[in-house]
Scaffold this motif. Structure first.
Motif, mmCIF file in Angstrom:
data_model
loop_
_atom_site.group_PDB
_atom_site.id
_atom_site.type_symbol
_atom_site.label_atom_id
_atom_site.label_comp_id
_atom_site.label_asym_id
_atom_site.label_seq_id
_atom_site.Cartn_x
_atom_site.Cartn_y
_atom_site.Cartn_z
ATOM 1 N N TYR A 11 36.556 41.720 42.033
ATOM 2 C CA TYR A 11 36.555 43.076 41.471
ATOM 3 C C TYR A 11 35.559 43.908 42.262
ATOM 4 O O TYR A 11 34.373 43.574 42.324
ATOM 5 C CB TYR A 11 36.153 43.022 39.987
ATOM 6 N N GLN A 12 36.050 44.956 42.900
ATOM 7 C CA GLN A 12 35.190 45.838 43.696
ATOM 8 C C GLN A 12 35.056 47.166 42.975
ATOM 9 O O GLN A 12 36.057 47.774 42.597
ATOM 10 C CB GLN A 12 35.774 46.048 45.087
ATOM 11 N N GLY A 13 33.825 47.623 42.793
ATOM 12 C CA GLY A 13 33.554 48.794 41.975
ATOM 13 C C GLY A 13 33.359 48.319 40.552
ATOM 14 O O GLY A 13 33.600 47.158 40.221
ATOM 15 N N LEU A 14 32.924 49.213 39.697
ATOM 16 C CA LEU A 14 32.607 48.812 38.331
ATOM 17 C C LEU A 14 33.397 49.622 37.315
ATOM 18 O O LEU A 14 33.780 50.765 37.561
ATOM 19 C CB LEU A 14 31.110 48.970 38.075
ATOM 20 N N GLY A 15 33.632 49.000 36.154
ATOM 21 C CA GLY A 15 34.301 49.691 35.056
ATOM 22 C C GLY A 15 35.683 50.195 35.406
ATOM 23 O O GLY A 15 36.419 49.568 36.166
ATOM 24 N N ASP A 17 36.632 52.474 37.339
ATOM 25 C CA ASP A 17 36.853 52.809 38.738
ATOM 26 C C ASP A 17 37.053 51.578 39.617
ATOM 27 O O ASP A 17 37.457 51.696 40.767
ATOM 28 C CB ASP A 17 35.672 53.620 39.278
ATOM 29 N N GLY A 18 36.779 50.404 39.092
ATOM 30 C CA GLY A 18 36.905 49.183 39.880
ATOM 31 C C GLY A 18 38.349 48.802 40.125
ATOM 32 O O GLY A 18 39.260 49.181 39.391
ATOM 33 N N LYS A 19 38.541 48.042 41.169
ATOM 34 C CA LYS A 19 39.861 47.510 41.528
ATOM 35 C C LYS A 19 39.672 46.032 41.834
ATOM 36 O O LYS A 19 38.720 45.637 42.498
ATOM 37 C CB LYS A 19 40.441 48.206 42.757
ATOM 38 N N GLY A 20 40.607 45.214 41.359
ATOM 39 C CA GLY A 20 40.480 43.789 41.572
ATOM 40 C C GLY A 20 41.740 43.182 42.144
ATOM 41 O O GLY A 20 42.772 43.836 42.281
ATOM 42 N N HIS A 21 41.606 41.909 42.509
ATOM 43 C CA HIS A 21 42.725 41.112 43.006
ATOM 44 C C HIS A 21 42.619 39.720 42.408
ATOM 45 O O HIS A 21 41.527 39.159 42.322
ATOM 46 C CB HIS A 21 42.716 41.037 44.533
ATOM 47 N N SER A 30 48.864 35.805 45.227
ATOM 48 C CA SER A 30 47.869 35.983 46.284
ATOM 49 C C SER A 30 47.459 37.440 46.358
ATOM 50 O O SER A 30 48.270 38.309 46.706
ATOM 51 C CB SER A 30 48.451 35.522 47.630
ATOM 52 N N ALA A 31 46.229 37.702 45.990
ATOM 53 C CA ALA A 31 45.658 39.046 46.042
ATOM 54 C C ALA A 31 46.503 40.064 45.277
ATOM 55 O O ALA A 31 46.740 41.174 45.738
ATOM 56 C CB ALA A 31 45.429 39.485 47.482
ATOM 57 N N ILE A 32 46.948 39.688 44.072
ATOM 58 C CA ILE A 32 47.711 40.596 43.215
ATOM 59 C C ILE A 32 46.723 41.570 42.572
ATOM 60 O O ILE A 32 45.726 41.154 41.992
ATOM 61 C CB ILE A 32 48.484 39.814 42.133
ATOM 62 N N PRO A 33 46.995 42.881 42.656
ATOM 63 C CA PRO A 33 46.047 43.850 42.113
ATOM 64 C C PRO A 33 45.943 43.803 40.590
ATOM 65 O O PRO A 33 46.924 43.531 39.900
ATOM 66 C CB PRO A 33 46.606 45.207 42.568
ATOM 67 N N TYR A 34 44.727 44.062 40.117
ATOM 68 C CA TYR A 34 44.492 44.245 38.693
ATOM 69 C C TYR A 34 43.281 45.141 38.514
ATOM 70 O O TYR A 34 42.465 45.296 39.419
ATOM 71 C CB TYR A 34 44.317 42.907 37.960
ATOM 72 N N GLY A 35 43.200 45.755 37.351
ATOM 73 C CA GLY A 35 42.077 46.628 37.035
ATOM 74 C C GLY A 35 42.367 47.349 35.734
ATOM 75 O O GLY A 35 43.320 47.026 35.023
#
Length: 143
Positions: A11-15, A17-21, A30-35
């Motif tokens: 998870y890059q960024g917080l809350g 505004d963050g984006k994860g994989h 493999s590296a499926i986005p979540y947030g």
């Protein structure tokens, strides 16, 4: 028998505004986005509850298939969906319910037997045992 499986998340960024994989050890994901946007706003990607729903549906379906095989059946088709509910309570968010809906077509099987084996599979499914929430089951049998 014991198996170990892995998954990972970044998870890059917080809350909000963050984006994860999310990835699985098998690389089937493999590296499926979540947030926040995939969890609460229907953005593209996945979220933990969707993965829990898929895990519960697949685990239950496999458990039911083994129950049917153990009772002497050799052919059939099972389809299961799970709807997982995430709710915010006084102590934060929690998964409060998993609703399993399964449809079975097993030649030579009585509907009552299917329903009993499905209930047994629900309580014996490892993901059902893991979840600390209400689990409901609806069956549709085609014989």
């Amino acid at each position: 028998m014991k198996t170990t499986n892995t998954g990972s998340a970044t998870y890059q960024g917080l809350g909000k505004d963050g984006k994860g994989h999310i990835s699985t050890g098998s690389a089937s994901l493999s590296a499926i986005p979540y947030g926040f946007n995939t969890r609460f706003e229907d953005g593209p990607g996945t979220n933990p509850e969707e993965l829990i729903a898929a895990a519960h549906a697949s685990c239950f379906t496999m458990a039911l298939s083994f129950k049917l095989a153990e009772s002497g059946h050799t052919d059939g088709t099972l389809t299961t969906s799970s709807t997982v509910t995430l709710e915010k309570g006084d102590d934060g968010f929690a998964v409060t319910k998993s609703e399993l809906t399964t449809k079975g077509k097993v030649p030579g099987l009585a509907q009552e037997t299917f329903e009993k084996l499905a209930e047994d599979a629900k309580s014996g499914c490892p993901i059902s045992k893991l979840l600390d929430c209400e689990i409901t089951l609806t069956t549709r049998f085609e014989g």
